[in-house]
Design a protein around this motif. Structure first.
Motif, PDB file in Angstrom:
ATOM      1  N   GLY A 506       0.809  -1.214   0.000  1.00 27.28           N
ATOM      2  CA  GLY A 506       0.000   0.000   0.000  1.00 27.28           C
ATOM      3  C   GLY A 506       0.843   1.265   0.000  1.00 27.28           C
ATOM      4  O   GLY A 506       0.357   2.351  -0.350  1.00 27.28           O
ATOM      5  N   LEU A 507       2.128   1.148   0.354  1.00 30.75           N
ATOM      6  CA  LEU A 507       3.004   2.312   0.365  1.00 30.75           C
ATOM      7  C   LEU A 507       3.541   2.645  -1.026  1.00 30.75           C
ATOM      8  O   LEU A 507       4.008   3.769  -1.267  1.00 30.75           O
ATOM      9  N   HIS A 508       3.554   1.619  -1.942  1.00 29.13           N
ATOM     10  CA  HIS A 508       4.058   1.792  -3.310  1.00 29.13           C
ATOM     11  C   HIS A 508       5.517   2.266  -3.324  1.00 29.13           C
ATOM     12  O   HIS A 508       5.907   3.086  -4.142  1.00 29.13           O
ATOM     13  N   GLU A 509       6.321   1.765  -2.372  1.00 26.29           N
ATOM     14  CA  GLU A 509       7.707   2.204  -2.267  1.00 26.29           C
ATOM     15  C   GLU A 509       8.718   1.083  -2.527  1.00 26.29           C
ATOM     16  O   GLU A 509       9.911   1.357  -2.663  1.00 26.29           O
ATOM     17  N   TYR A 510       8.255  -0.162  -2.620  1.00 25.64           N
ATOM     18  CA  TYR A 510       9.177  -1.290  -2.691  1.00 25.64           C
ATOM     19  C   TYR A 510       8.877  -2.185  -3.887  1.00 25.64           C
ATOM     20  O   TYR A 510       7.726  -2.343  -4.313  1.00 25.64           O
ATOM     21  N   MET A 511       9.955  -2.805  -4.404  1.00 21.80           N
ATOM     22  CA  MET A 511       9.814  -3.830  -5.440  1.00 21.80           C
ATOM     23  C   MET A 511       9.357  -5.128  -4.762  1.00 21.80           C
ATOM     24  O   MET A 511       9.523  -5.306  -3.554  1.00 21.80           O
ATOM     25  N   MET A 512       8.808  -6.054  -5.559  1.00 22.44           N
ATOM     26  CA  MET A 512       8.296  -7.312  -4.994  1.00 22.44           C
ATOM     27  C   MET A 512       9.405  -8.114  -4.316  1.00 22.44           C
ATOM     28  O   MET A 512       9.203  -8.693  -3.251  1.00 22.44           O
ATOM     29  N   TYR A 513      10.574  -8.152  -4.935  1.00 20.98           N
ATOM     30  CA  TYR A 513      11.660  -8.940  -4.340  1.00 20.98           C
ATOM     31  C   TYR A 513      12.122  -8.327  -3.015  1.00 20.98           C
ATOM     32  O   TYR A 513      12.583  -9.029  -2.116  1.00 20.98           O
ATOM     33  N   GLU A 514      12.002  -6.984  -2.925  1.00 21.14           N
ATOM     34  CA  GLU A 514      12.392  -6.323  -1.671  1.00 21.14           C
ATOM     35  C   GLU A 514      11.434  -6.689  -0.539  1.00 21.14           C
ATOM     36  O   GLU A 514      11.844  -6.989   0.589  1.00 21.14           O
ATOM     37  N   ILE A 515      10.146  -6.701  -0.850  1.00 20.40           N
ATOM     38  CA  ILE A 515       9.155  -7.067   0.163  1.00 20.40           C
ATOM     39  C   ILE A 515       9.320  -8.524   0.557  1.00 20.40           C
ATOM     40  O   ILE A 515       9.245  -8.883   1.742  1.00 20.40           O
ATOM     41  N   SER A 516       9.562  -9.377  -0.445  1.00 16.42           N
ATOM     42  CA  SER A 516       9.780 -10.804  -0.166  1.00 16.42           C
ATOM     43  C   SER A 516      10.948 -10.997   0.799  1.00 16.42           C
ATOM     44  O   SER A 516      10.860 -11.765   1.768  1.00 16.42           O
ATOM     45  N   ASP A 517      12.020 -10.277   0.556  1.00 14.47           N
ATOM     46  CA  ASP A 517      13.208 -10.387   1.416  1.00 14.47           C
ATOM     47  C   ASP A 517      12.948  -9.798   2.805  1.00 14.47           C
ATOM     48  O   ASP A 517      13.384 -10.356   3.817  1.00 14.47           O
ATOM     49  N   MET A 518      12.223  -8.686   2.845  1.00 19.08           N
ATOM     50  CA  MET A 518      11.930  -8.034   4.130  1.00 19.08           C
ATOM     51  C   MET A 518      11.080  -8.919   5.033  1.00 19.08           C
ATOM     52  O   MET A 518      11.175  -8.832   6.265  1.00 19.08           O
ATOM     53  N   LEU A 519      10.269  -9.790   4.439  1.00 14.54           N
ATOM     54  CA  LEU A 519       9.361 -10.621   5.233  1.00 14.54           C
ATOM     55  C   LEU A 519       9.878 -12.038   5.430  1.00 14.54           C
ATOM     56  O   LEU A 519       9.165 -12.896   5.964  1.00 14.54           O
ATOM     57  N   GLY A 520      11.106 -12.299   4.990  1.00 15.96           N
ATOM     58  CA  GLY A 520      11.717 -13.587   5.289  1.00 15.96           C
ATOM     59  C   GLY A 520      11.255 -14.736   4.420  1.00 15.96           C
ATOM     60  O   GLY A 520      11.381 -15.904   4.836  1.00 15.96           O
ATOM     61  N   PHE A 521      10.706 -14.459   3.231  1.00 16.44           N
ATOM     62  CA  PHE A 521      10.331 -15.546   2.325  1.00 16.44           C
ATOM     63  C   PHE A 521      11.573 -16.077   1.626  1.00 16.44           C
ATOM     64  O   PHE A 521      12.563 -15.359   1.441  1.00 16.44           O
ATOM     65  N   GLU A 522      11.507 -17.331   1.200  1.00 19.08           N
ATOM     66  CA  GLU A 522      12.686 -17.956   0.573  1.00 19.08           C
ATOM     67  C   GLU A 522      13.045 -17.270  -0.734  1.00 19.08           C
ATOM     68  O   GLU A 522      14.224 -17.103  -1.064  1.00 19.08           O
ATOM     69  N   ASN A 523      12.024 -16.876  -1.517  1.00 19.89           N
ATOM     70  CA  ASN A 523      12.255 -16.198  -2.795  1.00 19.89           C
ATOM     71  C   ASN A 523      10.976 -15.492  -3.220  1.00 19.89           C
ATOM     72  O   ASN A 523       9.889 -15.767  -2.673  1.00 19.89           O
ATOM     73  N   PRO A 524      11.040 -14.577  -4.180  1.00 21.01           N
ATOM     74  CA  PRO A 524       9.851 -13.836  -4.626  1.00 21.01           C
ATOM     75  C   PRO A 524       8.747 -14.744  -5.176  1.00 21.01           C
ATOM     76  O   PRO A 524       7.561 -14.442  -5.005  1.00 21.01           O
ATOM     77  N   TYR A 525       9.166 -15.855  -5.802  1.00 20.45           N
ATOM     78  CA  TYR A 525       8.167 -16.766  -6.378  1.00 20.45           C
ATOM     79  C   TYR A 525       7.298 -17.363  -5.271  1.00 20.45           C
ATOM     80  O   TYR A 525       6.065 -17.395  -5.371  1.00 20.45           O
ATOM     81  N   TYR A 526       7.935 -17.807  -4.205  1.00 25.29           N
ATOM     82  CA  TYR A 526       7.181 -18.420  -3.097  1.00 25.29           C
ATOM     83  C   TYR A 526       6.315 -17.362  -2.410  1.00 25.29           C
ATOM     84  O   TYR A 526       5.177 -17.640  -2.010  1.00 25.29           O
ATOM     85  N   PHE A 527       6.840 -16.146  -2.288  1.00 29.84           N
ATOM     86  CA  PHE A 527       6.072 -15.048  -1.704  1.00 29.84           C
ATOM     87  C   PHE A 527       4.805 -14.802  -2.516  1.00 29.84           C
ATOM     88  O   PHE A 527       3.702 -14.669  -1.962  1.00 29.84           O
ATOM     89  N   SER A 528       4.921 -14.750  -3.842  1.00 27.62           N
ATOM     90  CA  SER A 528       3.774 -14.508  -4.717  1.00 27.62           C
ATOM     91  C   SER A 528       2.760 -15.641  -4.610  1.00 27.62           C
ATOM     92  O   SER A 528       1.549 -15.404  -4.573  1.00 27.62           O
ATOM     93  N   LYS A 529       3.263 -16.879  -4.500  1.00 25.81           N
ATOM     94  CA  LYS A 529       2.393 -18.050  -4.413  1.00 25.81           C
ATOM     95  C   LYS A 529       1.560 -18.016  -3.130  1.00 25.81           C
ATOM     96  O   LYS A 529       0.348 -18.259  -3.153  1.00 25.81           O
ATOM     97  N   VAL A 530       2.231 -17.716  -2.007  1.00 27.76           N
ATOM     98  CA  VAL A 530       1.534 -17.665  -0.720  1.00 27.76           C
ATOM     99  C   VAL A 530       0.536 -16.504  -0.704  1.00 27.76           C
ATOM    100  O   VAL A 530      -0.593 -16.647  -0.221  1.00 27.76           O
ATOM    101  N   PHE A 531       0.923 -15.368  -1.258  1.00 26.09           N
ATOM    102  CA  PHE A 531       0.063 -14.193  -1.284  1.00 26.09           C
ATOM    103  C   PHE A 531      -1.224 -14.490  -2.059  1.00 26.09           C
ATOM    104  O   PHE A 531      -2.327 -14.155  -1.603  1.00 26.09           O
ATOM    105  N   LYS A 532      -1.088 -15.149  -3.232  1.00 26.00           N
ATOM    106  CA  LYS A 532      -2.252 -15.448  -4.063  1.00 26.00           C
ATOM    107  C   LYS A 532      -3.168 -16.453  -3.375  1.00 26.00           C
ATOM    108  O   LYS A 532      -4.405 -16.351  -3.465  1.00 26.00           O
TER     109      LYS A 532
END
Length: 548
Positions: A506-532
């Protein structure tokens, strides 16, 4: 200065006589006034006048009755009677009672009154020189004692090396009382009684503590009077008694002095005591700071060596005493709080008490300063309240206020006492933890897990990591969490992480990979999968909805 009591039932005459004279010129001072004999008699004991100037004819109790009563009570001061012309027979009676003089009111002048004062002060002076007035000497001695106590009290509280202001304030009184000569090379003797085997939250009321100290001071004074004609004794820092002696007046054996003091406290109060003796100060103006420091150091020594209740700074080499009993700058027990928290969560009483035993062992091994021991004990007490959410200290709930705990810990004068208190605290916490923080054991475990996840959502959280933090097995944690919440722990962790991801998107300040890393996900792909899976859309789609 000779103290004068003026007595007359006529206010104008009373005021006139008081303002008639330059009393200081006759080495006198008007100490008080009274308007009748009864009132004057009540003031006699309080002000102990050397000379009484009183009217004869007064209501309630006349001057003769007042004088007769004074003589019955043993008062031997000088009386000057004021009369009217028609009261000559009463004046003669007053003279037979021992009055020094009588003056007719309408004939009184400063010169006439001055002549009577000169005769009265001369007689007072002769009495003092010949035998000394017991009453006057007692008053003077008491006054000198109070002044001396106040002087030494201010000297002891002086934290600065420069005594200039104190000298300016006290020099005249010190010279008048001869304190520099009396207290040549002064020595401090610190007497600290204390209680043993007190209960965990037992406290002594201030009034009771004051009464005990006053009684103890009275007993010690009787003893001190027998061993030295010169000393100053005062209650100091609420819990102890400090005496100042000139070095030459102390007995050769400090042990004999100390043992007698210890016997007094043991016989009369059933309590042990600690006696510390400083080395002599240079004089009454300098060296007391060093003496107080020595007493503090000896107290610290006694904290770990309570088998030696009488300690003299002169028996130690200063460097050795400091070196052998120096303390660590930091004494930290925070690493044990995790174990204590785990034990409280699963309500493992044995583990709770074991944590407190470990703290006690650390005390013995590292020998921290007494203040650090007290801080550590208070730390554990505060920590328990962070666990007992909603509980407030107070007598009605059985939770003493922290100030009361500090007071109780301050009464522990040896490490042995502090360890005993600590073990009692561990037992007390173990016995109460099941009744606090409402809910079953499994509910408390789940609550602790959720709290841990909320605080550590940025980590790559696993079942093993969380179980280790809470202090239970992975299988038991998984079973308990599923049973209480209806979902598995991994799903809960992902829900928390995705909720945080929504905030970041909601802040529109971060790339997807940055958010994935900030939240401790293994990789952006897994982050996107869990989010969906949780939100029904990808992170990018969710971000677009927030732009509209």
């Amino acid at each position: 200065m000779y103290r004068i009591l003026l007595v007359d039932d006529e206010p104008l005459i009373l005021a006139g006589i008081a303002s008639m004279m330059e009393w200081e010129a006759y080495d006198c001072v008007v100490a008080d006034k009274a308007t009748n004999g009864s009132q004057a008699l009540a003031k006699m004991k309080e002000i102990q006048p050397d000379i009484v100037i009183t009217d004869i004819k007064m209501p309630a109790m006349n001057g003769l009755e007042f004088m007769e009563e004074c003589r019955k009570q043993g008062y031997q001061g000088e009386f000057i009677l004021l009369t009217n012309l028609e009261e000559f027979s009463l004046a003669q009676r007053a003279l037979r009672l021992g009055a020094l003089d009588y003056l007719v009111k309408i004939e009184i002048t400063p010169e006439i009154l001055g002549e009577s004062l000169q005769k009265a002060t001369a007689i007072c002076r002769e009495k003092q020189e010949a035998e000394g007035s017991p009453v006057i000497q007692e008053v003077l001695q008491k006054n000198a004692e109070e002044i001396t106590k106040k002087f030494f009290g201010e000297i002891l509280e002086n934290k600065r090396e420069d005594c200039g202001k104190l000298r300016e304030k006290w020099e005249k009184e010190v010279e008048r009382l001869g304190l520099e000569k009396l207290y040549e090379s002064p020595v401090l003797v610190w007497i600290r009684p204390y209680q043993q085997e007190t209960h965990l939250f037992q406290k002594t009321e201030a009034a009771e503590q004051k009464e005990i100290m006053e009684y103890a001071s009275s007993l010690l004074k009787q003893f001190m009077d027998r061993i030295s004609p010169v000393y100053c004794m005062m209650n100091w820092e609420r819990r102890g008694i400090l005496a100042v002696f000139p070095q030459k007046e102390l007995p050769d054996s400090f042990s004999a002095l100390g043992n007698k003091i210890l016997t007094i406290f043991q016989n009369y109060f059933g309590n042990p005591a600690f006696v510390a003796v400083s080395t002599p100060a240079e004089n009454i103006w300098e060296g007391f700071g060093r003496g107080v420091h020595q007493i503090r150091t000896l107290e610290e020594y006694y904290y770990y060596h309570s088998e030696t209740p009488i300690l003299c700074a002169g028996d130690f080499h200063p460097e050795d005493l400091e070196k052998n009993h120096s303390r660590h700058e930091v004494f930290d027990i925070s690493f044990l709080k995790k174990d204590l928290q785990q034990a409280l969560i699963v309500q493992d009483r044995e583990k709770v008490e074991r944590v407190f035993s470990e703290v006690a062992e650390l005390f013995l091994e590292y020998q921290p300063a007494r203040a650090q021991v007290i801080d550590a004990c208070m730390n554990l007490y505060y920590f328990f309240f962070s666990y007992a959410e909603g509980e407030k200290p107070g007598e009605e709930r059985g939770f003493p206020y922290p100030s009361e705990i500090v007071e109780r810990l301050g009464a522990c004068f040896t490490l042995e006492e502090n360890i005993r208190w600590l073990q009692e605290l561990g037992n007390w916490i173990g016995s109460r933890m099941e009744s606090l923080k409402g809910g079953s054991k499994t509910e408390k475990i789940v609550a602790s897990v959720k709290k841990y996840v909320q605080e550590n959502y940025k980590e790559k959280l696993t079942l093993a990591m969380i179980a280790n933090a809470i202090g239970i097995s992975q299988g038991y944690l998984s079973s308990v969490f599923k049973k209480q919440t209806g979902s598995n722990l991994n799903d809960y962790v992902n829900q928390v992480k995705i909720e945080k991801a929504r905030e970041l998107l909601g802040l529109h300040e971060y790339m997807m990979y940055e958010i994935s890393d900030m939240l401790g996900f293994e990789n952006p792909y897994y982050f996107s999968k869990v989010f969906k899976k949780i939100m029904g859309m990808t992170p990018s789609e969710y971000e677009m909805t927030r732009k509209n």
